[in-house]
Each structure stands twice: as C-alpha cells, then as structure tokens.
Write a protein that holds these residues in place. Sequence first.
Motif, mmCIF file in Angstrom:
data_model
loop_
_atom_site.group_PDB
_atom_site.id
_atom_site.type_symbol
_atom_site.label_atom_id
_atom_site.label_comp_id
_atom_site.label_asym_id
_atom_site.label_seq_id
_atom_site.Cartn_x
_atom_site.Cartn_y
_atom_site.Cartn_z
ATOM 1 N N GLN A 138 1.111 -0.835 0.040
ATOM 2 C CA GLN A 138 0.106 0.253 0.181
ATOM 3 C C GLN A 138 0.737 1.240 0.001
ATOM 4 O OE1 GLN A 138 -2.219 -1.056 3.336
ATOM 5 N NE2 GLN A 138 -4.393 -1.378 2.723
ATOM 6 N N GLY A 139 2.028 0.967 -0.061
ATOM 7 C CA GLY A 139 2.829 2.203 0.190
ATOM 8 C C GLY A 139 3.227 3.228 1.135
ATOM 9 N N TRP A 140 2.778 1.910 2.791
ATOM 10 C CA TRP A 140 2.901 3.143 3.926
ATOM 11 C C TRP A 140 4.633 3.042 3.908
ATOM 12 C CZ3 TRP A 140 -0.189 1.301 8.678
ATOM 13 C CH2 TRP A 140 -1.496 1.858 8.445
ATOM 14 N N HIS A 141 5.481 4.253 4.343
ATOM 15 C CA HIS A 141 6.742 4.137 5.542
ATOM 16 C C HIS A 141 6.754 2.410 6.083
ATOM 17 C CE1 HIS A 141 10.021 5.797 6.868
ATOM 18 N NE2 HIS A 141 10.608 6.181 6.115
ATOM 19 N N ILE A 142 8.108 2.809 6.361
ATOM 20 C CA ILE A 142 8.527 1.552 7.162
ATOM 21 C C ILE A 142 8.455 2.071 8.512
ATOM 22 C CG2 ILE A 142 11.516 2.115 6.871
ATOM 23 C CD1 ILE A 142 9.774 -1.544 6.651
ATOM 24 N N THR A 143 8.840 3.106 8.415
ATOM 25 C CA THR A 143 8.346 3.354 10.196
ATOM 26 C C THR A 143 7.233 2.891 10.826
ATOM 27 O OG1 THR A 143 10.300 5.019 10.076
ATOM 28 C CG2 THR A 143 8.962 5.543 11.839
ATOM 29 N N SER A 144 6.047 3.812 9.991
ATOM 30 C CA SER A 144 4.697 3.693 10.473
ATOM 31 C C SER A 144 4.099 2.028 10.018
ATOM 32 C CB SER A 144 4.034 3.979 8.891
ATOM 33 O OG SER A 144 4.422 5.223 8.799
ATOM 34 N N ILE A 145 4.682 1.361 9.711
ATOM 35 C CA ILE A 145 4.453 -0.687 9.532
ATOM 36 C C ILE A 145 4.727 -1.194 9.993
ATOM 37 C CG2 ILE A 145 5.186 -2.269 8.562
ATOM 38 C CD1 ILE A 145 5.315 -1.327 5.508
ATOM 39 N N ILE A 146 6.692 -0.419 10.722
ATOM 40 C CA ILE A 146 6.799 -0.545 12.589
ATOM 41 C C ILE A 146 6.296 -0.427 13.274
ATOM 42 C CG2 ILE A 146 8.993 -0.884 13.515
ATOM 43 C CD1 ILE A 146 10.849 -0.914 11.215
ATOM 44 N N ASP A 147 5.550 0.335 13.577
ATOM 45 C CA ASP A 147 4.671 1.402 14.712
ATOM 46 C C ASP A 147 3.429 0.789 14.886
ATOM 47 O OD1 ASP A 147 6.487 3.231 14.780
ATOM 48 O OD2 ASP A 147 5.384 5.225 13.855
ATOM 49 N N GLU A 148 3.145 0.189 13.436
ATOM 50 C CA GLU A 148 1.904 -0.959 13.527
ATOM 51 C C GLU A 148 2.163 -1.894 14.215
ATOM 52 O OE1 GLU A 148 -2.267 -1.358 11.104
ATOM 53 O OE2 GLU A 148 -0.338 -1.826 10.259
ATOM 54 N N ILE A 149 3.214 -3.111 13.980
ATOM 55 C CA ILE A 149 3.760 -4.239 14.647
ATOM 56 C C ILE A 149 3.453 -4.144 16.079
ATOM 57 C CG2 ILE A 149 5.601 -5.663 14.254
ATOM 58 C CD1 ILE A 149 5.733 -5.298 11.628
ATOM 59 N N PHE A 150 4.569 -2.489 16.676
ATOM 60 C CA PHE A 150 4.737 -2.768 17.690
ATOM 61 C C PHE A 150 3.454 -2.884 18.833
ATOM 62 C CE2 PHE A 150 9.089 -1.479 17.049
ATOM 63 C CZ PHE A 150 9.945 -2.984 17.644
ATOM 64 N N ARG A 151 2.272 -2.175 18.234
ATOM 65 C CA ARG A 151 1.059 -1.498 18.839
ATOM 66 C C ARG A 151 0.443 -2.793 18.847
ATOM 67 N NH1 ARG A 151 0.515 3.278 15.841
ATOM 68 N NH2 ARG A 151 -0.480 1.546 13.938
ATOM 69 N N GLN A 152 0.555 -3.699 17.605
ATOM 70 C CA GLN A 152 0.186 -5.384 18.021
ATOM 71 C C GLN A 152 0.574 -5.932 18.778
ATOM 72 O OE1 GLN A 152 -2.779 -6.168 16.493
ATOM 73 N NE2 GLN A 152 -3.500 -4.006 15.560
ATOM 74 N N VAL A 153 2.033 -6.131 18.695
ATOM 75 C CA VAL A 153 2.723 -7.062 19.674
ATOM 76 C C VAL A 153 2.167 -6.797 21.462
ATOM 77 C CG1 VAL A 153 5.133 -7.783 19.924
ATOM 78 C CG2 VAL A 153 3.857 -7.264 18.067
ATOM 79 N N LYS A 154 2.545 -5.381 20.535
ATOM 80 C CA LYS A 154 2.544 -4.562 22.786
ATOM 81 C C LYS A 154 0.494 -5.388 23.280
ATOM 82 C CE LYS A 154 1.645 -0.096 25.263
ATOM 83 N NZ LYS A 154 1.923 0.793 24.703
ATOM 84 N N SER A 155 -0.444 -6.006 22.325
ATOM 85 C CA SER A 155 -1.762 -5.755 22.584
ATOM 86 C C SER A 155 -1.466 -7.460 23.645
ATOM 87 C CB SER A 155 -2.519 -5.716 21.756
ATOM 88 O OG SER A 155 -2.866 -6.680 21.126
ATOM 89 N N LEU A 156 -0.492 -7.892 23.153
ATOM 90 C CA LEU A 156 -0.388 -9.367 23.907
ATOM 91 C C LEU A 156 -0.017 -9.485 25.473
ATOM 92 C CD1 LEU A 156 2.220 -11.389 21.340
ATOM 93 C CD2 LEU A 156 -0.067 -12.270 21.558
ATOM 94 N N SER A 157 0.054 -8.052 25.868
ATOM 95 C CA SER A 157 0.874 -8.213 27.076
ATOM 96 C C SER A 157 -0.260 -7.373 28.015
ATOM 97 C CB SER A 157 2.176 -7.562 26.797
ATOM 98 O OG SER A 157 1.685 -6.044 26.597
ATOM 99 N N ARG A 158 -1.515 -7.883 27.092
ATOM 100 C CA ARG A 158 -3.208 -6.960 27.627
ATOM 101 C C ARG A 158 -3.775 -8.143 28.536
ATOM 102 N NH1 ARG A 158 -5.404 -2.772 24.249
ATOM 103 N NH2 ARG A 158 -2.831 -2.190 23.275
ATOM 104 N N PRO A 159 -4.446 -8.129 29.242
ATOM 105 C CA PRO A 159 -4.717 -8.878 29.435
ATOM 106 C C PRO A 159 -6.034 -8.890 29.172
ATOM 107 C CG PRO A 159 -4.658 -7.989 31.651
ATOM 108 C CD PRO A 159 -3.944 -7.132 30.420
#
Length: 159
Positions: A138-159
Amino acid sequence: MLTPPYHFSIVASSLLPSTHDASSTDTSRPSETLYRGSIPAARNLPFLKRLGLRTIVLLRKKPLKEHDVLLRWAKRHGVDVRWVKAEGMGEENLGMGRIEVGEVLKILLDTMAYPMYIADVDGISHTTLAVAALRKLQGWHITSIIDEIFRQVKSLSRP
C-alpha cells in the motif's frame, strides 16, 4: 451475547458510505473491510455472522478438519475458508516464507473476497506479518509499518 475473537481489530475499511443500517443484516452492498484476530471459537460465530464475511483466511500449520465447527458454520453461511500454511514462529523463523506470504497477499488483494477476516492461532503473530506485507504494498513508510507492528505485539501483554 456477541463475543469477538481474541485480538480482533479492523485492518482496513472502505470510506464508501453504507447503504444500509448498521444493525441490519442486509449484505446486498458488500463492505470492503478487512478484519484480523485469532481463529474463531464456537462462541465467536454469532459475532462473525454480524460482519457479513465472504472470506476467512486461516494462517496455521494444518488445515482444519472437515468436522470443525468453524468450517461447518462457514459452509452454512456461504463463507469461503482459505488456508495458508504457517509454521511456528521463532527468534529466527517468521513461520511463513515468500511463497506463503505471496499466497496471502493474492487473497487480500482480491476485492471480490471482501469483507474478509484473516486469522491465526493467537491473532497476532502471522496476521501481523501478512498485514505488514500488505502495508508495504500500500506504500506505507517502513516506520509506520513498524509502529503498527509494535502496537499489535504490545496488545499481547494486555490481559
């Protein structure tokens, strides 16, 4: 009671105005929405029904067995279930190679298959890889892609 699958979220949605009420089950005008989350359990099926899905993409090691409740439900509701092989993930193994990611992207790029739900065992690991590849297309900048990945992975630590 409607219960979404674990880590359920919307990946992308069309900005086109809907021609029907949100509470209606009329699916004459399909949504171009892509959802993600874990592989649905029986308790999640009433929730999925409300989404009006056309396709479910399962990222897992083996396809579901014919008698699986999800496959029976999908058949009754006219939902196409597609399986793409995804091995276990590790520190040096993403669980999916180029061929498998390419298969997923071909499905995700087929607008006739929407609305679509992409799922893996935990709703995070393989779906995150697939969504990151889609974002790159979709042409996203790599920084934005990585930010989205971190948001998803961070949600794993939530109960």
